[in-house]
Design a protein around this motif. Structure first.
Motif, PDB file in Angstrom:
ATOM      1  N   LEU A  19       0.830  -1.213   0.000  1.00 51.27           N
ATOM      2  CA  LEU A  19       0.000   0.000   0.000  1.00 51.27           C
ATOM      3  C   LEU A  19       0.865   1.263   0.000  1.00 51.27           C
ATOM      4  CD1 LEU A  19      -2.748  -1.108   2.552  1.00 51.27           C
ATOM      5  CD2 LEU A  19      -2.950  -0.982   0.065  1.00 51.27           C
ATOM      6  N   LYS A  23       1.633   4.912  -2.891  1.00 53.07           N
ATOM      7  CA  LYS A  23       1.435   6.347  -2.603  1.00 53.07           C
ATOM      8  C   LYS A  23       2.734   7.126  -2.472  1.00 53.07           C
ATOM      9  CE  LYS A  23      -3.013   5.557  -1.473  1.00 53.07           C
ATOM     10  NZ  LYS A  23      -4.166   6.087  -2.131  1.00 53.07           N
ATOM     11  N   GLU A  24       3.776   6.472  -1.985  1.00 56.46           N
ATOM     12  CA  GLU A  24       5.042   7.156  -1.715  1.00 56.46           C
ATOM     13  C   GLU A  24       6.192   6.278  -2.186  1.00 56.46           C
ATOM     14  OE1 GLU A  24       5.023  10.252  -0.585  1.00 56.46           O
ATOM     15  OE2 GLU A  24       2.941  10.393   0.079  1.00 56.46           O
ATOM     16  N   PHE A 119       3.442   5.808   9.530  1.00 45.62           N
ATOM     17  CA  PHE A 119       2.212   5.445   8.827  1.00 45.62           C
ATOM     18  C   PHE A 119       1.806   4.008   9.156  1.00 45.62           C
ATOM     19  CE2 PHE A 119       4.106   8.678   6.008  1.00 45.62           C
ATOM     20  CZ  PHE A 119       3.044   9.558   5.937  1.00 45.62           C
ATOM     21  N   ASN A 120       0.536   3.823   9.399  1.00 42.41           N
ATOM     22  CA  ASN A 120      -0.027   2.495   9.694  1.00 42.41           C
ATOM     23  C   ASN A 120      -1.207   2.246   8.750  1.00 42.41           C
ATOM     24  OD1 ASN A 120       1.470   1.971  12.371  1.00 42.41           O
ATOM     25  ND2 ASN A 120       0.576   3.983  12.683  1.00 42.41           N
ATOM     26  N   PRO A 121      -0.925   1.931   7.487  1.00 44.51           N
ATOM     27  CA  PRO A 121      -2.026   1.890   6.505  1.00 44.51           C
ATOM     28  C   PRO A 121      -3.084   0.806   6.735  1.00 44.51           C
ATOM     29  CG  PRO A 121       0.064   1.196   5.517  1.00 44.51           C
ATOM     30  CD  PRO A 121       0.389   1.725   6.870  1.00 44.51           C
ATOM     31  N   LEU A 122      -2.802  -0.170   7.611  1.00 47.40           N
ATOM     32  CA  LEU A 122      -3.804  -1.221   7.866  1.00 47.40           C
ATOM     33  C   LEU A 122      -4.592  -0.964   9.154  1.00 47.40           C
ATOM     34  CD1 LEU A 122      -1.594  -4.415   7.197  1.00 47.40           C
ATOM     35  CD2 LEU A 122      -2.697  -2.898   5.554  1.00 47.40           C
ATOM     36  N   TRP A 123      -4.305   0.153   9.809  1.00 48.18           N
ATOM     37  CA  TRP A 123      -4.841   0.445  11.139  1.00 48.18           C
ATOM     38  C   TRP A 123      -6.358   0.331  11.226  1.00 48.18           C
ATOM     39  CZ3 TRP A 123      -3.203   0.082  15.720  1.00 48.18           C
ATOM     40  CH2 TRP A 123      -3.647   0.874  16.783  1.00 48.18           C
ATOM     41  N   HIS A 125      -8.330  -1.845  10.244  1.00 46.21           N
ATOM     42  CA  HIS A 125      -9.054  -2.427   9.108  1.00 46.21           C
ATOM     43  C   HIS A 125      -9.638  -3.784   9.503  1.00 46.21           C
ATOM     44  CE1 HIS A 125      -7.533   0.207   5.623  1.00 46.21           C
ATOM     45  NE2 HIS A 125      -7.460   0.872   6.755  1.00 46.21           N
TER      46      HIS A 125
ATOM     47  N   TRP B   9      -2.641  15.937   4.838  1.00 45.32           N
ATOM     48  CA  TRP B   9      -1.961  17.006   4.097  1.00 45.32           C
ATOM     49  C   TRP B   9      -2.237  17.026   2.609  1.00 45.32           C
ATOM     50  CZ3 TRP B   9       0.008  12.277   4.754  1.00 45.32           C
ATOM     51  CH2 TRP B   9       0.847  11.745   3.786  1.00 45.32           C
ATOM     52  N   LYS B  10      -2.640  15.877   2.070  1.00 44.32           N
ATOM     53  CA  LYS B  10      -2.996  15.883   0.653  1.00 44.32           C
ATOM     54  C   LYS B  10      -4.100  14.859   0.411  1.00 44.32           C
ATOM     55  CE  LYS B  10       0.502  12.592  -0.930  1.00 44.32           C
ATOM     56  NZ  LYS B  10       1.620  12.333  -1.818  1.00 44.32           N
ATOM     57  N   ASP B  12      -5.949  11.632  -1.028  1.00 37.74           N
ATOM     58  CA  ASP B  12      -5.533  10.268  -1.329  1.00 37.74           C
ATOM     59  C   ASP B  12      -4.145   9.968  -0.753  1.00 37.74           C
ATOM     60  OD1 ASP B  12      -5.928   7.769  -2.433  1.00 37.74           O
ATOM     61  OD2 ASP B  12      -4.975   8.288  -4.323  1.00 37.74           O
ATOM     62  N   SER B  13      -3.920  10.408   0.463  1.00 38.58           N
ATOM     63  CA  SER B  13      -2.599  10.236   1.083  1.00 38.58           C
ATOM     64  C   SER B  13      -2.476   8.835   1.689  1.00 38.58           C
ATOM     65  CB  SER B  13      -2.403  11.272   2.187  1.00 38.58           C
ATOM     66  OG  SER B  13      -3.218  10.936   3.304  1.00 38.58           O
ATOM     67  N   LEU B  14      -1.254   8.487   2.042  1.00 37.49           N
ATOM     68  CA  LEU B  14      -1.002   7.201   2.703  1.00 37.49           C
ATOM     69  C   LEU B  14      -1.657   7.154   4.090  1.00 37.49           C
ATOM     70  CD1 LEU B  14       0.392   4.454   2.794  1.00 37.49           C
ATOM     71  CD2 LEU B  14       2.527   5.609   3.415  1.00 37.49           C
ATOM     72  N   GLY B  17      -6.012   5.636   5.087  1.00 28.73           N
ATOM     73  CA  GLY B  17      -6.475   4.364   5.653  1.00 28.73           C
ATOM     74  C   GLY B  17      -6.379   4.325   7.167  1.00 28.73           C
ATOM     75  N   GLU B  18      -5.511   5.139   7.721  1.00 25.49           N
ATOM     76  CA  GLU B  18      -5.281   5.130   9.171  1.00 25.49           C
ATOM     77  C   GLU B  18      -6.179   6.125   9.909  1.00 25.49           C
ATOM     78  OE1 GLU B  18      -1.160   5.820   9.911  1.00 25.49           O
ATOM     79  OE2 GLU B  18      -1.388   5.929  12.086  1.00 25.49           O
TER      80      GLU B  18
END
Lengths: 226, 182
Positions: A19, A23-24, A119-123, A125, B9-10, B12-14, B17-18
């Motif tokens: 994920l 994005k980055e 960042f914790n993108p699965l947080w 979920h 901050w933007k 569709d940011s990373l 989801g959090e």
């Protein structure tokens, strides 16, 4: 943003990597290898497979070893992030935390001290949905640790597919286990994922199990074309 | 229809989801919702929403605090608003109430100071913030932790702020806000 992913080689950190990379810019993986099999913070079975996974991903790996004593292992994690910051100029780290406030809190504090993003993108979920995402996106994930009743050694080495997910969800209803192993009930190892340029083939493995605790250890593996 | 505002901050940011998805998951159990990034709010349509929830952000994200003018609609829209973390901080700045440094990360004991319709008593909550507010003339203090003010409400309007994250622990607080009768 340049990111380092806290990488155990299990399903959550690999999905978080997947994920984050959408994005980055993910520039390295960060692995803390704990000598303590009961570590509060770090996934332990097959942690040494991360070197092969990093190679499969084409990403450099920052690896530190910790004795795994509670809280002391956090100092080792901090050292690893400092090293990643120095070597790869990361602006932030990514974790595969889903539910664990214990884990998330400690990593957030370290990141804040080091002035890097966390960042914790699965947080938070849905755990079943996360498992389904893995299957839908063709992650090849095997169960490499079981640590809760009624799981037994027949689960070890099993690949997570729709059938396994259905059974885990059933066990959640009956015994309250977390289907994605958030309570430490299961650990996993990823052999292939969309970002892998090559996949991992297990050459030799061993099962060590007693009752409802056991591990599936990959003793020899190699990279093969996908 | 509930509006959830993505305060990251933007678009569709990373961090979406959090900080946004967990709010949406809770809200959707009660009502339909739509998500808009704070830079894409159409103020002419705010009347379409029965409640508005402003999300939190990563600790290092101060984008909304530097663009408070984008939130002038908070003062005029008349819809009940709940600001979570950066949402509460932004609401305070919109009304000219300054922030003060207060770093808190992890579970904290919260004590209710003033009776209100969305929470009561003492409870543990998940915190992740760099700033809080001082007691001020615009907002009454609803709750505090040992370190700082944790929840506020506008003295005249249904505008609430919580510094802790009810989408992580204490989801019923978010649900009670969504179910508030106007």
């Amino acid at each position: 943003m340049r990111l380092g992913v806290l990488f155990s080689g299990g399903k959550d950190s690999t999905l978080a990597l997947h994920l984050a990379a959408q994005k980055e810019q993910v520039v390295c993986l960060i692995t803390v290898a704990s000598k303590n099999k009961e570590s509060y913070m770090f996934h332990t079975p097959n942690i040494d497979v991360t070197a092969l996974q990093a190679e499969a991903l084409g990403l450099p790996l920052v690896r530190v070893v910790t004795e795994g004593k509670k809280e002391e292992e956090l100092a080792d994690l901090e050292k690893a992030i400092v090293e990643a910051k120095k070597k790869f100029q990361i602006d932030g780290v990514v974790t595969g935390a889903v539910e664990s406030v214990y884990q998330a809190t400690r990593i957030q504090r370290i990141c804040n001290r080091l002035n890097v993003w966390c960042f914790n993108p699965l947080w938070k979920h849905d755990q079943k949905a996360l498992l389904e995402t893995l299957v839908a996106k063709n992650f090849k994930v095997v169960i490499s640790g079981i640590f809760a009743y009624p799981l037994d050694e027949t689960w070890l080495g099993k690949q997570i597919d729709a059938k396994v997910i259905a059974r885990l969800v059933e066990l959640q209803g009956q015994y309250g286990i977390s289907p994605s192993g958030e309570g430490g009930e299961i650990e996993t190892t990823v052999l292939d994922a969309p970002m892998f340029k090559q996949k991992i083939e297990i050459v030799e493995s061993a099962v060590e199990a007693k009752g409802n605790c056991g591990v599936f250890i990959i003793t020899q593996a190699r990279l093969v074309p996908k | 229809m509930i509006l959830v505002v993505d305060m990251n901050w933007k678009q569709d940011s990373l961090a979406f989801g959090e900080f946004v998805s967990p709010i949406v998951s809770v809200v959707q159990t009660l009502e339909e919702c739509v998500v808009k990034h704070f830079l894409e709010i159409d103020t002419s349509k705010l009347g379409c929403y029965s409640k508005i929830v402003l999300s939190g952000t990563p600790l290092k994200d101060h984008a909304t605090l530097k663009q408070v003018e984008k939130f002038d609609w908070v003062k005029s829209c008349g819809t009940p608003i709940l600001g979570i973390c950066a949402g509460m901080q932004t609401i305070s700045l919109v009304y000219g109430e300054p922030l003060l440094n207060c770093l808190q990360v992890g579970m904290a004991e919260i004590t209710t100071l003033k009776e209100n319709p969305i929470f009561q008593g003492e409870f543990k909550a998940y915190t992740l913030h760099n700033y809080s507010v001082s007691p001020n003339k615009t907002f009454e203090t609803l709750a505090e932790s040992a370190k700082c003010i944790q929840a506020i409400k506008h003295k005249q309007k249904d505008i609430y702020g919580v510094l802790f994250h009810p989408e992580v622990r204490n989801q019923e607080i978010l649900k009670k806000f969504i179910q508030l009768k106007q």
